[in-house]
Motif scaffolding. Structure first.
Motif, mmCIF file in Angstrom:
data_model
loop_
_atom_site.group_PDB
_atom_site.id
_atom_site.type_symbol
_atom_site.label_atom_id
_atom_site.label_comp_id
_atom_site.label_asym_id
_atom_site.label_seq_id
_atom_site.Cartn_x
_atom_site.Cartn_y
_atom_site.Cartn_z
ATOM 1 N N GLY A 47 -9.392 2.507 7.327
ATOM 2 C CA GLY A 47 -9.569 3.026 8.685
ATOM 3 C C GLY A 47 -9.149 4.288 9.156
ATOM 4 N N THR A 48 -8.369 5.001 8.054
ATOM 5 C CA THR A 48 -8.223 6.435 8.507
ATOM 6 C C THR A 48 -8.954 7.522 8.986
ATOM 7 O OG1 THR A 48 -6.582 6.192 6.655
ATOM 8 C CG2 THR A 48 -6.806 8.422 7.440
ATOM 9 N N SER A 90 -18.619 2.095 4.464
ATOM 10 C CA SER A 90 -17.587 1.265 3.405
ATOM 11 C C SER A 90 -16.986 2.414 2.644
ATOM 12 C CB SER A 90 -18.418 0.525 2.379
ATOM 13 O OG SER A 90 -18.999 -0.852 3.236
ATOM 14 N N TYR A 91 -17.428 3.616 2.651
ATOM 15 C CA TYR A 91 -16.688 4.575 1.726
ATOM 16 C C TYR A 91 -16.200 5.912 2.769
ATOM 17 C CZ TYR A 91 -19.017 2.322 -2.182
ATOM 18 O OH TYR A 91 -19.684 1.225 -2.975
ATOM 19 N N VAL A 92 -16.126 5.570 4.014
ATOM 20 C CA VAL A 92 -15.905 6.581 4.741
ATOM 21 C C VAL A 92 -14.282 7.189 4.583
ATOM 22 C CG1 VAL A 92 -14.851 5.179 6.541
ATOM 23 C CG2 VAL A 92 -15.738 7.474 6.982
ATOM 24 N N ASP A 93 -13.416 6.324 3.886
ATOM 25 C CA ASP A 93 -11.992 6.514 3.575
ATOM 26 C C ASP A 93 -11.779 6.856 1.970
ATOM 27 O OD1 ASP A 93 -10.811 6.295 5.942
ATOM 28 O OD2 ASP A 93 -10.892 4.026 5.813
ATOM 29 N N VAL A 94 -12.961 6.327 1.392
ATOM 30 C CA VAL A 94 -12.811 6.792 -0.139
ATOM 31 C C VAL A 94 -13.361 8.184 -0.451
ATOM 32 C CG1 VAL A 94 -13.901 6.041 -2.347
ATOM 33 C CG2 VAL A 94 -13.281 4.235 -1.014
ATOM 34 N N ALA A 95 -14.507 8.445 0.351
ATOM 35 C CA ALA A 95 -14.990 9.911 -0.145
ATOM 36 C C ALA A 95 -13.863 10.956 -0.071
ATOM 37 C CB ALA A 95 -16.119 10.130 0.926
ATOM 38 N N PHE A 236 -10.958 -6.083 11.278
ATOM 39 C CA PHE A 236 -11.972 -4.562 11.630
ATOM 40 C C PHE A 236 -11.798 -4.878 13.011
ATOM 41 C CE2 PHE A 236 -14.710 -8.076 10.249
ATOM 42 C CZ PHE A 236 -15.800 -8.159 11.355
ATOM 43 N N ASP A 237 -12.047 -3.607 13.707
ATOM 44 C CA ASP A 237 -12.417 -3.666 15.137
ATOM 45 C C ASP A 237 -13.784 -3.179 15.551
ATOM 46 O OD1 ASP A 237 -12.645 -0.866 14.742
ATOM 47 O OD2 ASP A 237 -10.868 -0.054 15.247
ATOM 48 N N ASP A 238 -13.975 -3.313 16.712
ATOM 49 C CA ASP A 238 -15.530 -3.302 16.854
ATOM 50 C C ASP A 238 -16.215 -1.917 16.711
ATOM 51 O OD1 ASP A 238 -15.625 -5.688 18.203
ATOM 52 O OD2 ASP A 238 -15.362 -5.282 20.210
ATOM 53 N N ALA A 239 -15.388 -0.938 16.732
ATOM 54 C CA ALA A 239 -15.858 0.581 16.396
ATOM 55 C C ALA A 239 -16.141 0.606 15.073
ATOM 56 C CB ALA A 239 -14.883 1.431 16.786
ATOM 57 N N THR A 240 -15.435 -0.199 14.034
ATOM 58 C CA THR A 240 -15.679 -0.125 12.663
ATOM 59 C C THR A 240 -16.933 -0.603 12.309
ATOM 60 O OG1 THR A 240 -13.324 -0.046 12.216
ATOM 61 C CG2 THR A 240 -14.734 -0.729 10.472
ATOM 62 N N PHE A 241 -17.131 -1.811 13.022
ATOM 63 C CA PHE A 241 -18.437 -2.659 12.788
ATOM 64 C C PHE A 241 -19.768 -2.021 13.633
ATOM 65 C CE2 PHE A 241 -21.694 -5.524 14.411
ATOM 66 C CZ PHE A 241 -22.059 -6.143 13.207
ATOM 67 N N GLU A 242 -19.413 -1.487 14.492
ATOM 68 C CA GLU A 242 -20.643 -0.533 15.114
ATOM 69 C C GLU A 242 -20.993 0.610 14.303
ATOM 70 O OE1 GLU A 242 -22.791 -1.681 17.543
ATOM 71 O OE2 GLU A 242 -21.802 -3.584 17.708
ATOM 72 N N ARG A 243 -20.196 1.136 13.666
ATOM 73 C CA ARG A 243 -20.565 2.348 12.969
ATOM 74 C C ARG A 243 -21.325 1.683 11.807
ATOM 75 N NH1 ARG A 243 -15.528 4.543 14.191
ATOM 76 N NH2 ARG A 243 -14.468 3.200 12.422
ATOM 77 N N HIS A 328 -14.315 -8.901 0.310
ATOM 78 C CA HIS A 328 -15.391 -8.604 -0.302
ATOM 79 C C HIS A 328 -15.954 -6.999 0.027
ATOM 80 C CE1 HIS A 328 -19.455 -9.259 -2.227
ATOM 81 N NE2 HIS A 328 -19.923 -8.869 -1.210
ATOM 82 N N ASN A 329 -15.731 -6.408 1.048
ATOM 83 C CA ASN A 329 -15.776 -5.011 1.233
ATOM 84 C C ASN A 329 -14.836 -4.273 0.679
ATOM 85 O OD1 ASN A 329 -16.754 -2.581 2.143
ATOM 86 N ND2 ASN A 329 -16.803 -3.191 4.257
ATOM 87 N N LEU A 330 -14.454 -4.407 -0.731
ATOM 88 C CA LEU A 330 -13.083 -3.832 -1.310
ATOM 89 C C LEU A 330 -12.873 -2.211 -1.033
ATOM 90 C CD1 LEU A 330 -11.755 -4.787 -4.541
ATOM 91 C CD2 LEU A 330 -11.722 -2.275 -3.910
ATOM 92 N N PRO A 331 -13.881 -1.296 -1.084
ATOM 93 C CA PRO A 331 -13.903 0.072 -0.821
ATOM 94 C C PRO A 331 -13.505 0.602 0.461
ATOM 95 C CG PRO A 331 -16.085 -0.486 -1.886
ATOM 96 C CD PRO A 331 -15.407 -1.738 -1.422
ATOM 97 N N GLN A 332 -13.983 -0.386 1.600
ATOM 98 C CA GLN A 332 -13.437 -0.008 2.928
ATOM 99 C C GLN A 332 -12.137 -0.580 3.361
ATOM 100 O OE1 GLN A 332 -16.578 -0.571 5.814
ATOM 101 N NE2 GLN A 332 -15.466 0.694 7.504
ATOM 102 N N GLU A 333 -11.829 -2.005 2.629
ATOM 103 C CA GLU A 333 -10.500 -2.629 2.916
ATOM 104 C C GLU A 333 -9.514 -2.157 1.959
ATOM 105 O OE1 GLU A 333 -11.011 -7.067 3.097
ATOM 106 O OE2 GLU A 333 -13.081 -6.611 2.722
#
Length: 348
Positions: A47-48, A90-95, A236-243, A328-333
Motif C-alpha cells: 500500500g505504499t 497487484s504490482y503497484v508496489d512491486v514495480a 485492504f481499503d476501499d480505495a485499493t479495491f476501487e483502483r 492469494h494476492n501475494l504481490p500486493q500483500e
C-alpha cells in the motif's frame, strides 16, 4: 505411477492449480536447496504506492494492450502478470522496487481487463489458458523484448508456467505463486471430494446463464467477495479495491472470464488454431527455466500443496512460504517478498 499418484494428479488438474485443500507452510528440500521461510517483515509495506510511473498502449497480436512500465529502458526485463479478479495494481508496489534495482518492469492488463482491447470486433472473446500466454509472447514481440523474467499469480502464474513450458527461450527465469498451474479440460473431468468442490462454487455458477448474468450485474460485489475469501487477513481499503475494480468495466471482461471457466470444465470450446498448444499443455510438460515458487501462509483460495508440483521443475528451483497473514494476492500483500524472489531467481 501408483493409484495414489493418479489420484493426486487428477486432483491437481482442477482450475489447474488444485491438488488438495491443505496448505503447505514449510519450505521443502527437493533434491536441491530450498530457501527458508520468509520472515513476516518481508511481507509488510504493502500500500505504499497508488499509481504507476507510466501507463502506455501498444498493438500486440490481436490486442491493443494497456500496460504499466517502470525502470530504465535498457534494464533487464521483468514481465509481471496479474490474475482474476485482480489487475495491474497487484504490482503497484512491486514495480518501483524492481525499477530501483535497475529492472525494466512491464505490467500488462490481460485481455478483458482495463485498457486492453481487441483490435477487431470479429475476434473470438476467448479465455482459454494458452491464448493468454500467446498474448504475452505477442506483447514481448511488439516491445522487441527477446527474453524476460516472468512473474505471476493466479491466471498470471498459469500464464507464466505456460510461457516457460512452451517458449523457454523467451523466459530467463520465473516466479510463480502457488506453483505449477497448467491443466486441461480433459483432466478437469475428474471429480474432487465434496469439500474441495465447494471451494469452486463460482466455477459452477459461471457454468450457468444465471451465473453469467449475475457476474455481469454484480462485478464489484463479486470481486470484493473473492478478495476477502482468498485473502482473509488482508485488510485492504476501499480505495485499493476501487483502483482495481475499474478494470472490470472493460466491455469484454465478462465474456473472457466466463469463457475461461467454462472452457476449463469442457463446457465451451477453444479455438482450433490453439489445439496443438493445448495438446502439449495437456501432457503437463516439465518446466526447465530457473524457478522460485511462492505461497502465502494465509491463502484462502484453492491451491495445490507444494509437494504436488515440486517435480514439475527440473531446473534450478526453490520454494518459499511467505509468512505474516499473506493471502492469494501475494504481490500486493507482500511486495517486498515478491520483488526479492524476482531479483534472486536468475541467480539460484
Amino acid at each position: 505411477m501408483n493409484t495414489n499418484d493418479k489420484s493426486n494428479e487428477a486432483a491437481c488438474s482442477r482450475r489447474s492449480f488444485l491438488c488438495n485443500t491443505a496448505i503447505s507452510v514449510a519450505a521443502m528440500q527437493l533434491g536441491r536447496t530450498a530457501l527458508a521461510d520468509e520472515p513476516a517483515a518481508t511481507a509488510a509495506k504493502s500500500g505504499t504506492h497508488n499509481s504507476f510511473t507510466s501507463l502506455k498502449q501498444i498493438d500486440a497480436g490481436v490486442l491493443n494492450v494497456g500496460y504499466a512500465e517502470d525502470g530504465p529502458a535498457n534494464g533487464p526485463v521483468v514481465l509481471l502478470l496479474h490474475g482474476w479478479p485482480y489487475d495491474i495494481y497487484s504490482y503497484v508496489d512491486v514495480a518501483p522496487l524492481l525499477a530501483s534495482k535497475g529492472c525494466r518492469v512491464i505490467v500488462p492488463y490481460l485481455r478483458g481487463y482495463g485498457t486492453t482491447h481487441f483490435l477487431s470486433s470479429e475476434t473470438v472473446r476467448n479465455g482459454q489458458q494458452s491464448v493468454i500466454a500467446v498474448d504475452s509472447i505477442a506483447l514481448m514481440d511488439a516491445l522487441k523484448i527477446d527474453k524476460a523474467i516472468i512473474g505471476g499469480f493466479d491466471w498470471g502464474a498459469r500464464t507464466a508456467n505456460i510461457m516457460a513450458a512452451l517458449w523457454p527461450e523467451r523466459c530467463k527465469a520465473m516466479v510463480s505463486v502457488s506453483g505449477y498451474l497448467i491443466g486441461s479440460p480433459e483432466a478437469n473431468k475428474a471429480p474432487l471430494p465434496p469439500q474441495a468442490e465447494l471451494q469452486w462454487w463460482y466455477q459452477f455458477y459461471f457454468a450457468t446463464e444465471r451465473g453469467r448474468a449475475g457476474y455481469d450485474k454484480y462485478r464489484r460485489d463479486f470481486a470484493k467477495l473473492i478478495w476477502r475469501l482468498a485473502s482473509p487477513k488482508w485488510n485492504f481499503d476501499d480505495a485499493t479495491f476501487e483502483r482495481s475494480a475499474a478494470s472490470f468495466d472493460n466491455p469484454d471482461h465478462v465474456s473472457i472470464v466466463i469463457h475461461n471457466y467454462r472452457w476449463r470444465l469442457g463446457l465451451a470450446e477453444g479455438e482450433r488454431k490453439f489445439d496443438d498448444l493445448e495438446k502439449r499443455l495437456a501432457a503437463a510438460p516439465v518446466i526447465t527455466v530457473p524457478t522460485i515458487t511462492l505461497e502465502g501462509d494465509a491463502n484462502g483460495a484453492p491451491h495445490p500443496d507444494a509437494s504436488a508440483y515440486a517435480k514439475k521443475f527440473s531446473g534450478k528451483y526453490a520454494h518459499r512460504v511467505i509468512n505474516g497473514g499473506v493471502g492469494h494476492n501475494l504481490p500486493q500483500e507482500a511486495p517486498q517478498a515478491f520483488a526479492k524472489a524476482i531479483m534472486e531467481v536468475d541467480s539460484l
